[in-house]
Design an enzyme around this catalytic site. Structure first.
Site, PDB file in Angstrom:
ATOM      1  N   SER A  71       7.481  -4.096   8.818  1.00 33.18           N
ATOM      2  CA  SER A  71       6.912  -5.042   7.863  1.00 33.18           C
ATOM      3  C   SER A  71       6.798  -6.465   8.395  1.00 33.18           C
ATOM      4  O   SER A  71       5.931  -7.205   7.962  1.00 33.18           O
ATOM      5  CB  SER A  71       7.712  -5.021   6.563  1.00 33.18           C
ATOM      6  OG  SER A  71       9.087  -5.080   6.821  1.00 33.18           O
ATOM      7  N   HIS A 113       3.834   0.100   4.619  1.00 32.95           N
ATOM      8  CA  HIS A 113       2.707  -0.708   5.095  1.00 32.95           C
ATOM      9  C   HIS A 113       1.636   0.116   5.790  1.00 32.95           C
ATOM     10  O   HIS A 113       0.572  -0.399   6.118  1.00 32.95           O
ATOM     11  CB  HIS A 113       3.203  -1.790   6.059  1.00 32.95           C
ATOM     12  CG  HIS A 113       4.018  -2.837   5.386  1.00 32.95           C
ATOM     13  ND1 HIS A 113       3.462  -3.863   4.668  1.00 32.95           N
ATOM     14  CD2 HIS A 113       5.353  -2.994   5.298  1.00 32.95           C
ATOM     15  CE1 HIS A 113       4.418  -4.622   4.184  1.00 32.95           C
ATOM     16  NE2 HIS A 113       5.579  -4.117   4.543  1.00 32.95           N
ATOM     17  N   LYS A 156       1.603  -2.034  -2.225  1.00 35.61           N
ATOM     18  CA  LYS A 156       0.938  -2.728  -1.110  1.00 35.61           C
ATOM     19  C   LYS A 156      -0.554  -2.382  -1.125  1.00 35.61           C
ATOM     20  O   LYS A 156      -1.250  -2.818  -2.028  1.00 35.61           O
ATOM     21  CB  LYS A 156       1.677  -2.424   0.175  1.00 35.61           C
ATOM     22  CG  LYS A 156       2.974  -3.240   0.135  1.00 35.61           C
ATOM     23  CD  LYS A 156       4.035  -2.959   1.100  1.00 35.61           C
ATOM     24  CE  LYS A 156       5.210  -3.894   0.767  1.00 35.61           C
ATOM     25  NZ  LYS A 156       6.485  -3.410   1.266  1.00 35.61           N
TER      26      LYS A 156
HETATM   27  C1  PLP Z   1       7.792  -3.561   0.757  1.00 38.99           C
HETATM   28  C2  PLP Z   1       8.612  -2.506   1.368  1.00 38.99           C
HETATM   29  C3  PLP Z   1       9.453  -1.731   0.577  1.00 38.99           C
HETATM   30  C4  PLP Z   1       9.659  -2.020  -0.886  1.00 38.99           C
HETATM   31  O1  PLP Z   1       8.588  -1.563  -1.640  1.00 38.99           O
HETATM   32  P1  PLP Z   1       8.464  -2.088  -3.162  1.00 38.99           P
HETATM   33  O2  PLP Z   1       7.547  -1.107  -3.783  1.00 38.99           O
HETATM   34  O3  PLP Z   1       7.901  -3.466  -3.080  1.00 38.99           O
HETATM   35  O4  PLP Z   1       9.823  -2.057  -3.743  1.00 38.99           O
HETATM   36  C5  PLP Z   1      10.137  -0.709   1.176  1.00 38.99           C
HETATM   37  N1  PLP Z   1      10.030  -0.458   2.498  1.00 38.99           N
HETATM   38  C6  PLP Z   1       9.242  -1.198   3.294  1.00 38.99           C
HETATM   39  C7  PLP Z   1       9.153  -0.882   4.742  1.00 38.99           C
HETATM   40  C8  PLP Z   1       8.518  -2.253   2.755  1.00 38.99           C
HETATM   41  O5  PLP Z   1       7.761  -3.004   3.533  1.00 38.99           O
END
Ligand code: PLP
Length: 375
Positions: free
Chosen positions: A169, A197, A226
């Site tokens: 991320s 992602h 996302k």
């Molecule tokens: C953003 C993210 C999460 C969390 O996801 P949410 O739906 O925002 O709680 C988990 N793992 C990774 C790798 C992320 O980038």
């Protein structure tokens, strides 16, 4: 005695690590090339309409957990579509990606388990590992030799899990899932991939990092928050593994089901992701911005064109100065500092959207080159 909180806050401020929620007004009016809405679906009229229709039909709240009163045909439909999209037998929704990680890891790991975890894994993976009480072995980022050495030295009867982000991320690079899949099988470990992602942006129709490498991890975790432009988390696996999570994953059992609006809009996004080639447009824009900024910024290489372009700065203060300078251009690009990234690697984490116009992209490039010149 009780003012240790205040003292601690002062220390945080002095090291340029103090965090503030950016003003809502600014986020609404500034150009913000830092969101996770990579395909522009969060504001797509068809996606918004699908969310509204779901509210009309099912109400605003889901009224209970999935196991009690919260389940609707809408949830079942989305789980089936996600399982199909990712090429798995079954899927289970969670309220967020964060909770999906907590649920999966604590359901699979206990004191008798060893977890092999990439050093750059997302905080929700780290928290899941801690909560599980498993023995945690951190391997160097994407370093398969280091991982294999560690797998060798833990050849016991313990249960073994290998856990990695698909797309990292904060760095935007990808995990070598082909090699990880090989090592997992060779050393009798389960492979768990969090593709928060990668979903929507990599592989065939944006099916994700596993599709990019043509492998199928034992458990695949994703988020709807996302590229999908909604909110919520999901887990794909074999039917019996999903059945096991329904018994064991506490964030699934004890939390209210996702709201109809979130599920309805995610269903529409998923449809658009498979019928429009937004991820290809996104990749072209990423290539252009990477190339234009490379002369003035340190941008770590990435095998695949993910929407995350990390502009490595180093010091916390310099990153904040760049963030401030960009405000003059009405650009909101927040500095990312420790503990989100390792000490000394503060950065601007620039991300793109497939829907940005050429004018917007050029304006972003020019502003980033100009502020770099000044500082
Ligand atoms: C953003 C993210 C999460 C969390 O996801 P949410 O739906 O925002 O709680 C988990 N793992 C990774 C790798 C992320 O980038």
């Amino acid at each position: 005695m009780r003012n240790w909180i205040y003292t601690r806050l002062q220390t945080i401020k002095q090291s340029s690590l103090y965090r503030q929620i950016p003003e809502g007004k600014e986020q609404e009016t500034y150009f913000t090339p830092a969101t996770n809405d990579y395909l522009g679906l969060a504001t797509d009229p068809r996606v918004k309409k699908a969310g509204q229709e779901a509210i009309e039909r099912y109400g605003t709240g889901s009224t209970g957990s999935r196991l009690v009163t919260g389940n609707r045909t809408l949830h079942e439909r989305l789980e089936n579509k996600l399982a199909d999209y990712k090429g798995y037998e079954a899927c289970l929704l969670f309220s967020s990606g964060y909770l999906a990680n907590l649920g999966v890891i604590t359901a699979l790991a206990d004191e008798q388990t060893t977890i092999f975890s990439d050093e750059y894994n997302h905080a929700s993976i780290i928290d899941g590992c801690r909560l599980s009480k498993a023995h945690i072995v951190v391997y160097r980022h994407n370093d398969m030799e280091d991982l294999e050495e560690k797998l060798k030295s833990y050849r016991t009867e313990r249960k073994k899990l290998i856990i990695t982000d698909g797309v990292f991320s904060m760095d935007g690079d990808i995990a070598p899932l082909d090699q990880l899949d090989f090592l997992a099988k060779a050393y009798d470990a389960l492979l768990i991939v969090d593709d928060a992602h990668g979903t929507g942006v990599l592989g065939d129709s944006g099916r994700g990092t596993a599709s990019y490498f043509q492998v199928q991890p034992d458990v695949l975790i994703g988020t709807l928050s996302k590229a999908v432009g909604s909110e919520g988390g999901f887990v794909c696996a074999s039917r019996y593994v999903i059945d096991y999570f329904i018994q064991q994953a506490r964030p699934f059992i004890f939390q209210t089901a996702l709201s109809p609006a979130n599920v309805g809009s995610a269903l529409m996004s998923l449809h658009l992701m498979q019928t429009e080639n937004r991820h290809r447009i996104l990749q072209k824009k990423v290539a252009k911005v990477r190339k234009a900024l490379q002369t003035k910024y340190t941008i770590p290489a990435s095998e695949a064109l993910t929407p995350i372009i990390p502009l490595l700065i180093g010091s916390n203060q310099a990153s904040l100065q760049l963030q401030e300078a960009l405000r003059d251009y009405r650009i909101h690009l927040p500095a990312i500092r420790p503990p989100t990234v390792p000490e000394g690697s503060s950065r601007l984490r620039c991300t793109l959207r497939s829907t940005y116009t050429d004018v917007e992209i050029n304006r972003l490039i020019q502003a980033l080159l100009e502020v770099r010149q000044k500082l």
